[in-house]
Design a protein around this motif. Structure first.
Motif, PDB file in Angstrom:
ATOM      1  N   THR A 112     -12.250  14.860 -14.280  1.00 40.73           N
ATOM      2  CA  THR A 112     -11.512  15.565 -13.219  1.00 40.73           C
ATOM      3  C   THR A 112     -12.525  16.943 -12.850  1.00 40.73           C
ATOM      4  OG1 THR A 112     -10.847  17.526 -14.894  1.00 40.73           O
ATOM      5  CG2 THR A 112      -9.556  15.366 -14.925  1.00 40.73           C
ATOM      6  N   TYR A 156       0.211   7.731 -23.674  1.00 38.37           N
ATOM      7  CA  TYR A 156      -0.984   8.316 -23.209  1.00 38.37           C
ATOM      8  C   TYR A 156      -2.149   7.266 -23.260  1.00 38.37           C
ATOM      9  CZ  TYR A 156      -4.571  12.341 -22.494  1.00 38.37           C
ATOM     10  OH  TYR A 156      -5.684  12.885 -22.182  1.00 38.37           O
ATOM     11  N   ARG A 267       5.478  21.213 -18.780  1.00 37.39           N
ATOM     12  CA  ARG A 267       5.081  19.748 -18.350  1.00 37.39           C
ATOM     13  C   ARG A 267       4.139  19.558 -17.546  1.00 37.39           C
ATOM     14  NH1 ARG A 267      10.003  15.781 -16.161  1.00 37.39           N
ATOM     15  NH2 ARG A 267       8.585  14.034 -15.640  1.00 37.39           N
ATOM     16  N   GLU A 268       3.673  20.426 -16.597  1.00 36.10           N
ATOM     17  CA  GLU A 268       2.377  20.294 -15.878  1.00 36.10           C
ATOM     18  C   GLU A 268       1.254  20.189 -16.319  1.00 36.10           C
ATOM     19  OE1 GLU A 268       2.882  24.898 -16.662  1.00 36.10           O
ATOM     20  OE2 GLU A 268       4.321  23.173 -16.079  1.00 36.10           O
ATOM     21  N   GLN A 271      -0.532  16.710 -16.257  1.00 35.49           N
ATOM     22  CA  GLN A 271      -1.415  16.550 -14.884  1.00 35.49           C
ATOM     23  C   GLN A 271      -2.745  16.810 -15.258  1.00 35.49           C
ATOM     24  OE1 GLN A 271       0.334  14.765 -12.860  1.00 35.49           O
ATOM     25  NE2 GLN A 271       2.057  14.969 -14.394  1.00 35.49           N
ATOM     26  N   HIS A 272      -3.166  17.867 -16.022  1.00 42.13           N
ATOM     27  CA  HIS A 272      -4.402  18.290 -16.218  1.00 42.13           C
ATOM     28  C   HIS A 272      -5.210  17.586 -17.342  1.00 42.13           C
ATOM     29  CE1 HIS A 272      -3.348  21.274 -13.375  1.00 42.13           C
ATOM     30  NE2 HIS A 272      -2.552  21.803 -14.079  1.00 42.13           N
ATOM     31  N   LYS A 274      -4.865  14.355 -17.800  1.00 39.81           N
ATOM     32  CA  LYS A 274      -4.692  12.696 -17.276  1.00 39.81           C
ATOM     33  C   LYS A 274      -6.019  12.201 -16.942  1.00 39.81           C
ATOM     34  CE  LYS A 274       0.035  11.821 -16.495  1.00 39.81           C
ATOM     35  NZ  LYS A 274       1.118  11.474 -15.666  1.00 39.81           N
TER      36      LYS A 274
END
Length: 274
Positions: A112, A156, A267-268, A271-272, A274
């Motif tokens: 990322t 996951y 929940r956000e 996203q970091h 993944k």
């Protein structure tokens, strides 16, 4: 200046009429008219030429649209930079149920642009769930979805256990091994395997030489002919870099789907990761 009004002006320019612009913006035409009037008041400059049943931009209005697009682009870039800076400073604290989860997390986050930092602790299921609910952990990775209305969970990744052998070992020619093939084997075993201990407990007639230091374990595996356990994760990411043949095991508890669990109001975070 209200940037929403500026965005609406740009949409008006693109659509050509207030009615079409209002339709795109999902607001009423009178509301859009008021917004345009407020923008003129904010700038203290007339932006429109008003004729009967027709509204067009003045030369200055056209210029405001042109410069407004540049400004909004800078705003978007500004927001993105602030977000990236904030995320780089964040440290996520996670609880995991098996060592392979750490390798998977490191690999995913390494790809990322946020260069996320995290601290991990391997615990039993009860401690992981308790840590999630009391906010000791930002997320936990388990081999089951935590079923609670406060929790959001999603699959996951999958990890599969292998028997790793020197190429000259008698079992190395096999495409798959079963529980009976472990009878009489002497194996080098890394301690704290988490959920994989459920499989290890089935091997009543296998002798294990335990090693709790990761670096020493790898050195011994490279230097000896002792069988060891690897997984698709440790092999893929080069953790088990020693040259061996990795054979799938046809037995219970050798394949696991991991789930990442967070509180719904966090929940956000997923996203970091993944």
């Amino acid at each position: 200046m209200n940037l929403t009004h500026l965005e609406q002006l740009i949409v008006f320019k693109e659509q050509g009429t207030l009615s079409k612009a209002a339709e795109v913006l999902l607001i009423s035409q009178p509301a859009l008219t008021r917004s345009m009037q407020k923008l003129e008041e904010e700038l203290n400059i007339p932006l429109f030429e008003r004729q009967k049943n027709k509204l067009t931009l003045t030369e200055t209005g056209e210029y405001v649209v042109e410069e407004g697009r540049k400004l909004l682009l800078h705003v978007d870039t500004f927001q993105e930079k602030i977000t990236q800076h904030h995320l780089r400073k964040m440290i996520f604290i996670g609880g995991i149920c098996a060592p392979g989860v750490a390798f998977e997390l490191e690999n995913r986050i390494g790809k990322t642009r946020f260069e996320q930092q995290f601290q991990l602790s391997q615990e039993e299921d009860a401690a992981l769930k308790e840590g999630l609910f009391n906010h000791s952990y930002d997320f936990v990775v388990t081999d089951f979805p935590v079923e609670d209305e406060r929790v959001y969970a999603e699959p996951y990744f999958k990890e599969v256990l292998n028997l790793s052998l020197p190429v000259h070992h008698p079992l190395a020619s096999r495409n798959v091994v079963q529980l009976e093939d472990f009878k009489g084997l002497t194996m080098l075993l890394r301690t704290r395997l988490g959920i994989w201990d459920r499989f290890i407990k089935q091997l009543k007639e296998t002798t294990f030489i335990h090693q709790d230091n990761d670096e020493t374990f790898v050195q011994l595996a490279e230097a000896s002919d002792l069988p060891v356990f690897t997984t698709n994760i440790t092999v893929e990411y080069g953790v088990s870099s020693f040259y061996r043949k990795h054979i799938p095991i046809d037995a219970p508890f050798t394949e696991v789907t991991f789930y990442i669990n967070v509180l719904r109001n966090n929940r956000e975070i997923i996203q970091h990761l993944k």
